[in-house]
Scaffold this motif. Structure first.
Motif, PDB file in Angstrom:
ATOM      1  N   ARG A  30     -23.091 -14.166  -5.137  1.00  0.00           N
ATOM      2  CA  ARG A  30     -24.363 -13.665  -5.842  1.00  0.00           C
ATOM      3  C   ARG A  30     -24.670 -12.387  -5.138  1.00  0.00           C
ATOM      4  O   ARG A  30     -25.081 -11.299  -5.460  1.00  0.00           O
ATOM      5  CB  ARG A  30     -25.392 -14.561  -5.900  1.00  0.00           C
ATOM      6  CG  ARG A  30     -26.313 -14.441  -7.004  1.00  0.00           C
ATOM      7  CD  ARG A  30     -27.245 -15.444  -7.177  1.00  0.00           C
ATOM      8  NE  ARG A  30     -26.713 -16.837  -7.496  1.00  0.00           N
ATOM      9  CZ  ARG A  30     -26.976 -17.824  -6.767  1.00  0.00           C
ATOM     10  NH1 ARG A  30     -27.741 -18.046  -5.724  1.00  0.00           N
ATOM     11  NH2 ARG A  30     -26.171 -18.906  -6.959  1.00  0.00           N
ATOM     12  N   ILE A  31     -24.837 -12.700  -3.703  1.00  0.00           N
ATOM     13  CA  ILE A  31     -25.257 -11.451  -2.789  1.00  0.00           C
ATOM     14  C   ILE A  31     -24.309 -10.404  -2.923  1.00  0.00           C
ATOM     15  O   ILE A  31     -24.750  -9.021  -3.242  1.00  0.00           O
ATOM     16  CB  ILE A  31     -25.584 -11.829  -1.367  1.00  0.00           C
ATOM     17  CG1 ILE A  31     -26.696 -12.606  -1.395  1.00  0.00           C
ATOM     18  CG2 ILE A  31     -25.519 -10.726  -0.565  1.00  0.00           C
ATOM     19  CD1 ILE A  31     -26.729 -13.439  -0.060  1.00  0.00           C
ATOM     20  N   ASP A  32     -22.917 -10.622  -2.759  1.00  0.00           N
ATOM     21  CA  ASP A  32     -21.836  -9.647  -3.084  1.00  0.00           C
ATOM     22  C   ASP A  32     -22.062  -8.755  -4.351  1.00  0.00           C
ATOM     23  O   ASP A  32     -21.967  -7.427  -4.316  1.00  0.00           O
ATOM     24  CB  ASP A  32     -20.480 -10.273  -3.006  1.00  0.00           C
ATOM     25  CG  ASP A  32     -19.433  -9.157  -2.858  1.00  0.00           C
ATOM     26  OD1 ASP A  32     -19.501  -8.240  -1.902  1.00  0.00           O
ATOM     27  OD2 ASP A  32     -18.622  -9.492  -3.819  1.00  0.00           O
ATOM     28  N   ARG A  33     -22.299  -9.564  -5.433  1.00  0.00           N
ATOM     29  CA  ARG A  33     -22.477  -8.764  -6.823  1.00  0.00           C
ATOM     30  C   ARG A  33     -23.662  -7.775  -6.664  1.00  0.00           C
ATOM     31  O   ARG A  33     -23.623  -6.661  -7.062  1.00  0.00           O
ATOM     32  CB  ARG A  33     -22.462  -9.911  -7.896  1.00  0.00           C
ATOM     33  CG  ARG A  33     -21.206 -10.482  -8.290  1.00  0.00           C
ATOM     34  CD  ARG A  33     -21.184 -11.359  -9.757  1.00  0.00           C
ATOM     35  NE  ARG A  33     -22.399 -12.226  -9.580  1.00  0.00           N
ATOM     36  CZ  ARG A  33     -22.105 -13.523  -9.129  1.00  0.00           C
ATOM     37  NH1 ARG A  33     -20.765 -13.892  -8.788  1.00  0.00           N
ATOM     38  NH2 ARG A  33     -23.276 -14.439  -9.159  1.00  0.00           N
ATOM     39  N   THR A  34     -24.593  -8.367  -6.105  1.00  0.00           N
ATOM     40  CA  THR A  34     -25.983  -7.553  -5.865  1.00  0.00           C
ATOM     41  C   THR A  34     -25.724  -6.315  -5.483  1.00  0.00           C
ATOM     42  O   THR A  34     -26.147  -5.269  -5.548  1.00  0.00           O
ATOM     43  CB  THR A  34     -26.876  -8.387  -5.526  1.00  0.00           C
ATOM     44  OG1 THR A  34     -27.428  -9.578  -6.254  1.00  0.00           O
ATOM     45  CG2 THR A  34     -28.484  -7.808  -5.522  1.00  0.00           C
ATOM     46  N   ASN A  39     -20.943 -20.542  -0.889  1.00  0.00           N
ATOM     47  CA  ASN A  39     -19.933 -19.695  -1.390  1.00  0.00           C
ATOM     48  C   ASN A  39     -20.753 -19.070  -2.726  1.00  0.00           C
ATOM     49  O   ASN A  39     -20.367 -17.816  -2.717  1.00  0.00           O
ATOM     50  CB  ASN A  39     -18.641 -20.238  -1.931  1.00  0.00           C
ATOM     51  CG  ASN A  39     -17.812 -20.528  -0.601  1.00  0.00           C
ATOM     52  OD1 ASN A  39     -18.004 -19.833   0.453  1.00  0.00           O
ATOM     53  ND2 ASN A  39     -17.023 -21.568  -0.495  1.00  0.00           N
ATOM     54  N   GLU A  40     -21.366 -19.847  -3.530  1.00  0.00           N
ATOM     55  CA  GLU A  40     -21.911 -19.388  -4.588  1.00  0.00           C
ATOM     56  C   GLU A  40     -23.014 -18.283  -4.195  1.00  0.00           C
ATOM     57  O   GLU A  40     -23.212 -17.130  -4.621  1.00  0.00           O
ATOM     58  CB  GLU A  40     -22.707 -20.301  -5.311  1.00  0.00           C
ATOM     59  CG  GLU A  40     -21.749 -21.450  -6.021  1.00  0.00           C
ATOM     60  CD  GLU A  40     -22.489 -22.493  -6.676  1.00  0.00           C
ATOM     61  OE1 GLU A  40     -23.576 -22.755  -6.577  1.00  0.00           O
ATOM     62  OE2 GLU A  40     -21.643 -23.351  -7.228  1.00  0.00           O
ATOM     63  N   GLN A  41     -23.759 -18.320  -3.320  1.00  0.00           N
ATOM     64  CA  GLN A  41     -25.027 -17.674  -2.676  1.00  0.00           C
ATOM     65  C   GLN A  41     -24.285 -16.322  -2.406  1.00  0.00           C
ATOM     66  O   GLN A  41     -24.730 -15.272  -2.546  1.00  0.00           O
ATOM     67  CB  GLN A  41     -25.819 -18.415  -1.764  1.00  0.00           C
ATOM     68  CG  GLN A  41     -26.649 -19.347  -2.116  1.00  0.00           C
ATOM     69  CD  GLN A  41     -27.465 -19.834  -1.035  1.00  0.00           C
ATOM     70  OE1 GLN A  41     -26.965 -20.136   0.190  1.00  0.00           O
ATOM     71  NE2 GLN A  41     -28.794 -20.000  -1.202  1.00  0.00           N
ATOM     72  N   ALA A  73     -29.161  -1.484  -1.593  1.00  0.00           N
ATOM     73  CA  ALA A  73     -29.774  -2.661  -1.602  1.00  0.00           C
ATOM     74  C   ALA A  73     -29.933  -3.226  -0.111  1.00  0.00           C
ATOM     75  O   ALA A  73     -28.844  -3.218   0.510  1.00  0.00           O
ATOM     76  CB  ALA A  73     -29.574  -3.519  -2.557  1.00  0.00           C
ATOM     77  N   ALA A  74     -30.821  -3.838   0.289  1.00  0.00           N
ATOM     78  CA  ALA A  74     -31.116  -4.519   1.396  1.00  0.00           C
ATOM     79  C   ALA A  74     -31.510  -5.926   0.993  1.00  0.00           C
ATOM     80  O   ALA A  74     -32.360  -6.104   0.339  1.00  0.00           O
ATOM     81  CB  ALA A  74     -32.032  -3.771   2.713  1.00  0.00           C
ATOM     82  N   ILE A  75     -30.821  -6.866   1.453  1.00  0.00           N
ATOM     83  CA  ILE A  75     -31.231  -8.164   1.046  1.00  0.00           C
ATOM     84  C   ILE A  75     -31.128  -9.144   2.395  1.00  0.00           C
ATOM     85  O   ILE A  75     -30.419  -9.146   3.173  1.00  0.00           O
ATOM     86  CB  ILE A  75     -29.871  -8.866   0.041  1.00  0.00           C
ATOM     87  CG1 ILE A  75     -30.014  -8.069  -1.266  1.00  0.00           C
ATOM     88  CG2 ILE A  75     -30.032 -10.484   0.064  1.00  0.00           C
ATOM     89  CD1 ILE A  75     -28.739  -8.415  -1.867  1.00  0.00           C
TER      90      ILE A  75
END
Length: 70
Positions: free
Chosen positions: A17-21, A12-14, A28-30
């Motif tokens: 973090r990706i959602d915020r980025t 959930n934390e990860q 952006a591509a992650i």
């Protein structure tokens, strides 16, 4: 806290973090770990194949595509 709860909390934390980025960085591509992608609800499209999509995009009434130009 059980090990499964710890794993879920970490995922959930990860995900947050990706959602915020992605929210802060348009376009952006992650790259995401497969387990995290699964946790976030990602799936492989299997409702239609590439060939079926290409076939469906042909318009038989379009004179340019059908070779029946005047």
């Amino acid at each position: 806290m059980s090990q499964n709860d710890e794993i879920k909390k970490h995922l959930n934390e990860q995900a947050h973090r990706i959602d915020r980025t992605l929210t802060d960085t348009s376009g952006a591509a992650i790259e995401v770990d497969p387990d995290l992608a699964d946790h976030m609800g990602a799936f492989e499209e299997d409702a239609i194949s590439l060939e079926e999509a290409e076939d469906a995009s042909f318009d038989p009434f379009d004179p340019e595509e059908s070779g029946m130009e005047e």
